[in-house]
Design a protein around this motif. Sequence first.
Motif, PDB file in Angstrom:
ATOM      1  N   THR A  84       0.825  -1.206   0.000  1.00  0.00           N
ATOM      2  CA  THR A  84       0.000   0.000   0.000  1.00  0.00           C
ATOM      3  C   THR A  84       0.861   1.258   0.000  1.00  0.00           C
ATOM      4  N   LEU A  85       0.464   2.227  -0.812  1.00  0.00           N
ATOM      5  CA  LEU A  85       1.151   3.509  -0.962  1.00  0.00           C
ATOM      6  C   LEU A  85       0.191   4.593  -0.467  1.00  0.00           C
ATOM      7  N   TYR A  86       0.532   5.208   0.647  1.00  0.00           N
ATOM      8  CA  TYR A  86      -0.351   6.170   1.297  1.00  0.00           C
ATOM      9  C   TYR A  86       0.002   7.580   0.850  1.00  0.00           C
ATOM     10  N   CYS A  87      -1.002   8.319   0.347  1.00  0.00           N
ATOM     11  CA  CYS A  87      -0.803   9.707  -0.083  1.00  0.00           C
ATOM     12  C   CYS A  87      -1.505  10.633   0.900  1.00  0.00           C
ATOM     13  N   GLY A  88      -0.722  11.411   1.644  1.00  0.00           N
ATOM     14  CA  GLY A  88      -1.271  12.351   2.609  1.00  0.00           C
ATOM     15  C   GLY A  88      -1.131  13.774   2.119  1.00  0.00           C
ATOM     16  N   SER A  89      -1.803  14.699   2.816  1.00  0.00           N
ATOM     17  CA  SER A  89      -1.793  16.090   2.368  1.00  0.00           C
ATOM     18  C   SER A  89      -2.079  17.030   3.524  1.00  0.00           C
ATOM     19  N   PHE A  90      -1.471  18.216   3.467  1.00  0.00           N
ATOM     20  CA  PHE A  90      -1.794  19.299   4.394  1.00  0.00           C
ATOM     21  C   PHE A  90      -2.815  20.261   3.794  1.00  0.00           C
ATOM     22  N   SER A  91      -3.229  20.017   2.559  1.00  0.00           N
ATOM     23  CA  SER A  91      -4.062  20.992   1.848  1.00  0.00           C
ATOM     24  C   SER A  91      -5.439  21.168   2.454  1.00  0.00           C
ATOM     25  N   LYS A  92      -6.025  20.114   2.984  1.00  0.00           N
ATOM     26  CA  LYS A  92      -7.373  20.221   3.539  1.00  0.00           C
ATOM     27  C   LYS A  92      -7.361  20.516   5.036  1.00  0.00           C
ATOM     28  N   SER A  93      -6.203  20.431   5.667  1.00  0.00           N
ATOM     29  CA  SER A  93      -6.136  20.647   7.111  1.00  0.00           C
ATOM     30  C   SER A  93      -5.532  22.000   7.473  1.00  0.00           C
ATOM     31  N   LEU A  94      -4.363  22.339   6.921  1.00  0.00           N
ATOM     32  CA  LEU A  94      -3.673  23.573   7.302  1.00  0.00           C
ATOM     33  C   LEU A  94      -3.608  24.611   6.194  1.00  0.00           C
TER      34      LEU A  94
END
Length: 408
Positions: free
Chosen positions: A239-249
Motif C-alpha cells: 500500500t502507498l499512502y498519499c497524505g496532504s496538508f491541503s485540507k487541514s492547514l
Amino acid sequence: MTTWESLYAKRASRMRASEIRELLKLLDRPDVISFAGGIPDPELFPAESFQKAYEEILGGPEAAKALQYGVSEGSLRLRTWIVAHMRELGVDCAPENILITSGSQQALDYLGKLFLSPGDTALVQWPTYLGAVQAFNAYELQFDRLDPGTNRAAADYAKKAEETGGRVKFAYLSPDFANPTGLTVGLEDRHRILALAENLSCAVVEDAPYESLRYDGDAVPPMLALDCQKTGGIENSRTLYCGSFSKSLSPGLRLGWICAASEVISRLVLIKQASDLNTPVLNQDAMARVAEREFAAHTARTNRIYRARRDAMLEALEKHMPEGCRWTRPEGGMFIWVELPAGCDAAELLQSSVERAKVAFVPGRAFHPDGSGANTMRLSFSCADERKIEEGVSRLARLIAETVTSKL
C-alpha cells in the motif's frame, strides 16, 4: 508556422482540462452561492501561525538554508513530524518511508509515472476523484471499476486487463470521506481490497487528503496500517499512502507526502529529482513548525465548524429536496453526493441553476471514467455558512422540482 500538433507525444491526446477547474472560473461571482469548490474555507487558515513561522525562519540563522535547494526526499523535520502522525494512525515507519511532494496531486502523478505502462489497468472507485483520472490518464492506461461489494474475482480483473495489452498495476481509492461521494470504505471492504490486490500482485494507492476531517463515527484504520499488520511491517506492504496538508492547514503551500516501503520511495525520489528537484524548503520548514504547534488543536477547531455546515446541508436537503432525490450522509470530509431522478441531467441543470437560482454545484459525470452519472451532482459544504447553505439548497431544490415536473 510550426504545426505543434504533429510534434506532440501520443499521450498528449489523452490530456484533458479539468471540467471542475474550468467550471470554477465561471462561478467566481458574488451573487452565486457556490457548493462547487472542493476547497477548505480560507477564513479558517491559521494565517497568523504561518506568519510567525516564516518570520522565525527568515529572521534567524536558518534563513539561508531555507532559501537554498533542499534534498529531494524533503525536510527531515517535516518528515519526522509525518512519521509521528503516521504512527498515531497505526503505521510504524521512518523518515526513509516518506517523500514530500508538491501536494498529493503530484504524488498521484509520480505514482502513475512509476507504475503505469501503456495498456495497463488501474482499478478505481466509481465515481472517483477527477484529479486522479487526469494524473493517470497521461500514462495511456485503462480504468476498471473497483467495487469490493460485488466480490468480483481477481481472475476476471486480470483477464480484462490482459485484453488491453497490460496488467492491473494498482487499485486506487480514497477510503475516507471520498471526493466526490463523501463515503467511507468500511473495515471489511478494506480487507477485501487488500486481499484482491494480493491476488492480483498489484499495489494499492490510498489517497487520504480528508483523513483528519472526521466529524462523527468511529475512525477506521488506514489501509496502510491494516496492510502493515497483515504483512509484518511497512517494508512488506503493497500500500502507498498519499497524505496532504491541503485540507487541514493550507492548500497554498502545496505540501503532501507519500508513505510507503523504502524501496518504492527511493524510486520516487529519482522521479522527484528529474521533475522539480525538491519541494520548496521554506514552505516545508514553515509547515513543520505550524504542524508541531497546533495541528491537532487546529483540526479540532475547524472540524467543529465543518460538522455544523455538513449538518446544515443534510437538514436542508431533507427539508427541501423533492421526491426521487437521494444523497449520501458522510461522517466527514467536504462533500455530499446527490442522485437526481432518472432522466435529469445535472450538467444541463447547472446552467439554469447559475443563471436563475444563483447556485453552483459540480455535475457528477466528470467523476465517472466512462462518462456515466449524468443524473448526479457533488455539493460541497466547506465554504458556505449555515445561512447560505439553507438558502442555496432551498433554491436548488425548487429548480430541481420544476425540472422534474417539466419532464413528466
